[in-house]
Design an enzyme around this catalytic site. Structure first.
Site, PDB file in Angstrom:
ATOM      1  N   GLU A  13      18.434 -38.681 -12.587  1.00 40.12           N
ATOM      2  CA  GLU A  13      18.284 -40.038 -13.115  1.00 40.12           C
ATOM      3  C   GLU A  13      18.298 -41.094 -12.011  1.00 40.12           C
ATOM      4  OE1 GLU A  13      20.200 -40.415 -17.323  1.00 40.12           O
ATOM      5  OE2 GLU A  13      21.339 -38.955 -16.168  1.00 40.12           O
ATOM      6  N   SER A 149      19.122 -39.034 -20.268  1.00 45.07           N
ATOM      7  CA  SER A 149      17.726 -39.466 -20.385  1.00 45.07           C
ATOM      8  C   SER A 149      16.828 -38.423 -21.040  1.00 45.07           C
ATOM      9  CB  SER A 149      17.150 -39.818 -19.001  1.00 45.07           C
ATOM     10  OG  SER A 149      17.886 -40.880 -18.450  1.00 45.07           O
ATOM     11  N   TYR A 216      11.486 -44.594 -21.203  1.00 45.74           N
ATOM     12  CA  TYR A 216      11.335 -45.473 -20.051  1.00 45.74           C
ATOM     13  C   TYR A 216       9.964 -46.088 -19.867  1.00 45.74           C
ATOM     14  CZ  TYR A 216      15.977 -44.050 -19.230  1.00 45.74           C
ATOM     15  OH  TYR A 216      17.306 -43.826 -19.402  1.00 45.74           O
ATOM     16  N   ARG A 255      28.097 -46.476 -24.130  1.00 45.18           N
ATOM     17  CA  ARG A 255      27.162 -46.480 -25.268  1.00 45.18           C
ATOM     18  C   ARG A 255      27.243 -45.148 -25.998  1.00 45.18           C
ATOM     19  NH1 ARG A 255      21.819 -45.900 -23.366  1.00 45.18           N
ATOM     20  NH2 ARG A 255      21.729 -43.920 -24.453  1.00 45.18           N
ATOM     21  N   ASP A 257      25.630 -42.541 -28.616  1.00 44.15           N
ATOM     22  CA  ASP A 257      24.371 -42.153 -29.253  1.00 44.15           C
ATOM     23  C   ASP A 257      24.673 -41.304 -30.482  1.00 44.15           C
ATOM     24  OD1 ASP A 257      23.001 -43.373 -27.214  1.00 44.15           O
ATOM     25  OD2 ASP A 257      22.412 -41.521 -26.201  1.00 44.15           O
ATOM     26  N   GLU A 269      26.555 -38.050 -28.357  1.00 38.30           N
ATOM     27  CA  GLU A 269      27.176 -38.134 -27.028  1.00 38.30           C
ATOM     28  C   GLU A 269      27.629 -39.562 -26.778  1.00 38.30           C
ATOM     29  OE1 GLU A 269      24.844 -38.297 -23.579  1.00 38.30           O
ATOM     30  OE2 GLU A 269      23.248 -39.451 -24.508  1.00 38.30           O
ATOM     31  N   ASN A 271      27.694 -42.171 -23.519  1.00 45.39           N
ATOM     32  CA  ASN A 271      27.231 -42.409 -22.147  1.00 45.39           C
ATOM     33  C   ASN A 271      28.236 -43.300 -21.451  1.00 45.39           C
ATOM     34  OD1 ASN A 271      24.314 -41.296 -22.265  1.00 45.39           O
ATOM     35  ND2 ASN A 271      24.540 -42.507 -24.130  1.00 45.39           N
ATOM     36  N   GLY A 275      22.329 -47.035 -19.324  1.00 45.20           N
ATOM     37  CA  GLY A 275      21.251 -47.636 -18.537  1.00 45.20           C
ATOM     38  C   GLY A 275      21.199 -49.142 -18.696  1.00 45.20           C
TER      39      GLY A 275
HETATM   40  N1  LIG Z   1      21.224 -32.570 -32.551  1.00 44.94           N
HETATM   41  C1  LIG Z   1      20.143 -33.348 -32.443  1.00 44.94           C
HETATM   42  N2  LIG Z   1      19.365 -33.578 -33.514  1.00 44.94           N
HETATM   43  C2  LIG Z   1      18.248 -34.339 -33.404  1.00 44.94           C
HETATM   44  N3  LIG Z   1      17.837 -34.913 -32.257  1.00 44.94           N
HETATM   45  C3  LIG Z   1      18.591 -34.718 -31.158  1.00 44.94           C
HETATM   46  C4  LIG Z   1      19.767 -33.928 -31.188  1.00 44.94           C
HETATM   47  N4  LIG Z   1      20.288 -33.887 -29.957  1.00 44.94           N
HETATM   48  C5  LIG Z   1      19.475 -34.638 -29.179  1.00 44.94           C
HETATM   49  N5  LIG Z   1      18.452 -35.128 -29.892  1.00 44.94           N
HETATM   50  C6  LIG Z   1      17.401 -35.995 -29.383  1.00 44.94           C
HETATM   51  O1  LIG Z   1      17.394 -35.936 -27.966  1.00 44.94           O
HETATM   52  C7  LIG Z   1      17.782 -37.183 -27.392  1.00 44.94           C
HETATM   53  C8  LIG Z   1      18.690 -36.976 -26.201  1.00 44.94           C
HETATM   54  O2  LIG Z   1      19.862 -36.306 -26.596  1.00 44.94           O
HETATM   55  P1  LIG Z   1      21.302 -36.789 -26.176  1.00 44.94           P
HETATM   56  O3  LIG Z   1      22.274 -35.833 -26.739  1.00 44.94           O
HETATM   57  O4  LIG Z   1      21.520 -38.221 -26.520  1.00 44.94           O
HETATM   58  O5  LIG Z   1      21.274 -36.563 -24.592  1.00 44.94           O
HETATM   59  P2  LIG Z   1      20.844 -37.479 -23.369  1.00 44.94           P
HETATM   60  O6  LIG Z   1      20.534 -38.855 -23.877  1.00 44.94           O
HETATM   61  O7  LIG Z   1      22.040 -37.458 -22.507  1.00 44.94           O
HETATM   62  O8  LIG Z   1      19.677 -36.790 -22.756  1.00 44.94           O
HETATM   63  C9  LIG Z   1      18.462 -37.923 -28.525  1.00 44.94           C
HETATM   64  O9  LIG Z   1      18.375 -39.305 -28.306  1.00 44.94           O
HETATM   65  C10 LIG Z   1      17.692 -37.436 -29.734  1.00 44.94           C
HETATM   66  O10 LIG Z   1      16.438 -38.080 -29.857  1.00 44.94           O
HETATM   67 MG   LIG Z   2      21.567 -39.917 -25.302  1.00 46.51          MG
END
Ligand SMILES: Nc1ncnc2c1ncn2[C@@H]1O[C@H](COP(=O)(O)OP(=O)(O)O)[C@@H](O)[C@H]1O
Ligand SMILES: [Mg+2]
Length: 305
Positions: A13, A149, A216, A255, A257, A269, A271, A275
């Site tokens: 990142e 990301s 992005y 933040r 999510d 998760e 963060n 960002g």
């Molecule tokens: N269990 C899930 N079900 C549906 N979509 C998911 C799931 N896990 C991740 N995603 C999708 O992938 C994106 C990134 O996952 P995330 O866990 O937020 O990790 P990061 O943002 O750290 O890469 C999420 O914003 C979502 O769009």
């Molecule tokens: Mg995320």
């Protein structure tokens, strides 16, 4: 004040961090601070010592910058820094650990299983794939335990796709999470000084996942802030998000999510260092709360531990 702006770093990142950093740098300048930009490298500690800042603004994302490594150094050097401390960074950076802690705190997070490279290589862990698929169900999401990301995130719709999705997630780090795929609205709750900012909804344009490009490239996803939610829905989303932020020991800002499914929010998760780019969600949420980017940077700085 003398502010050391930590940006760049060596994680995947890096580019995002440089974009966050450039914006923050401009804002710090407008606020009249004396800024020295520092990247991660062998001179980091000596440059920090020479500059002797009043505070470090950490605009790093991903491993090393967001996982407590840099924070531990700053704490040793006695330099106050923005964002969460070492322990919260470590909890947030490991999605599997964060999910255990959220579940232990009684918070909703999708079912999951964690695989480490070692277990797969040395202990025949691949034989447990059928059990994992049965427990989590399909579709499921494979993702690196410590990445951001959306890098390395893949949706698995059939059991045969699992090994390759896992290998792709493991190319970003030594462990990966398989998590139940949740259908719903993608929301982000930004927390500043222990208070929630208006909820952002992210609507990806042409993809099932909110992937790196959608996030992005300007125009790749559309955002609504405040998200249009029933009052009771928004209250529940804010409740679980703030509880997750607290369960992981965050402070200053972070933040959360999550996905709002038909039966309520499911936490993905937290963060530790969200960002700060032009398309990032945290600044959008601040803006919606009437806090412009410069004021937001000043607020984050004033919260530095
Ligand atoms: N269990 C899930 N079900 C549906 N979509 C998911 C799931 N896990 C991740 N995603 C999708 O992938 C994106 C990134 O996952 P995330 O866990 O937020 O990790 P990061 O943002 O750290 O890469 C999420 O914003 C979502 O769009
Ligand atoms: Mg995320």
């Amino acid at each position: 004040m003398k502010v050391a702006l930590l940006q760049g770093g060596r994680s995947h990142e890096r580019a995002v961090s440089l974009r966050s950093g450039a914006r923050v740098n401009e804002a710090l300048g407008e606020l009249g601070h004396t800024v020295e930009s520092l990247d991660l490298g062998p001179e980091l500690v000596s440059r920090l010592r020479d500059f002797s800042p009043d505070v470090a603004f950490v605009a790093l994302h991903g491993p090393e910058g967001e996982d407590g490594t840099v924070q531990a150094l700053l704490e040793l050097l006695g330099i106050p820094h923005t964002g969460p401390g070492v322990s919260a960074c470590r909890r947030c950076m490991d999605k599997s650990l964060a999910k255990y802690l959220m579940r232990e705190a009684g918070l909703p997070t999708p079912d999951w299983v964690t695989y480490s490279e070692q277990a797969l290589r040395d202990f025949g862990a691949a034989e447990t794939f059928p059990v994992a698929v049965e427990r989590i169900g399909l579709p499921l999401v494979a993702k690196p335990a410590a990445q951001g990301s959306s890098l390395g995130v893949n949706v698995v719709t059939a059991a045969e796709e699992l090994p390759s999705a896992l290998i792709s997630a493991l190319s970003y780090g030594s462990s990966a999470v398989l998590e139940a795929w949740v259908s719903g609205r993608e929301l982000a709750v930004s927390v500043l000084a222990d208070r929630v900012l208006p909820i952002v909804e992210a609507v990806p344009k042409d993809s099932n996942t909110f992937d790196f490009e959608a996030r992005y490239e300007i125009g790749g996803a559309s955002f609504t802030c405040p998200a249009e939610l029933e009052q009771s829905e928004a209250a529940e989303v804010n409740r679980v998000a703030l509880a997750a932020y607290r369960a992981l020991g965050c402070s200053g800002f972070s933040r959360v999510d999550l996905i709002l499914a038909a039966d309520g929010p499911q936490l993905l998760e937290v963060n530790a260092i969200p960002g700060m780019t032009e398309t990032s969600l945290f600044p959008q949420a601040a803006e919606a709360a009437g806090i412009d980017f410069v004021a937001m940077v000043e607020r984050i700085l004033s919260l530095a531990a």
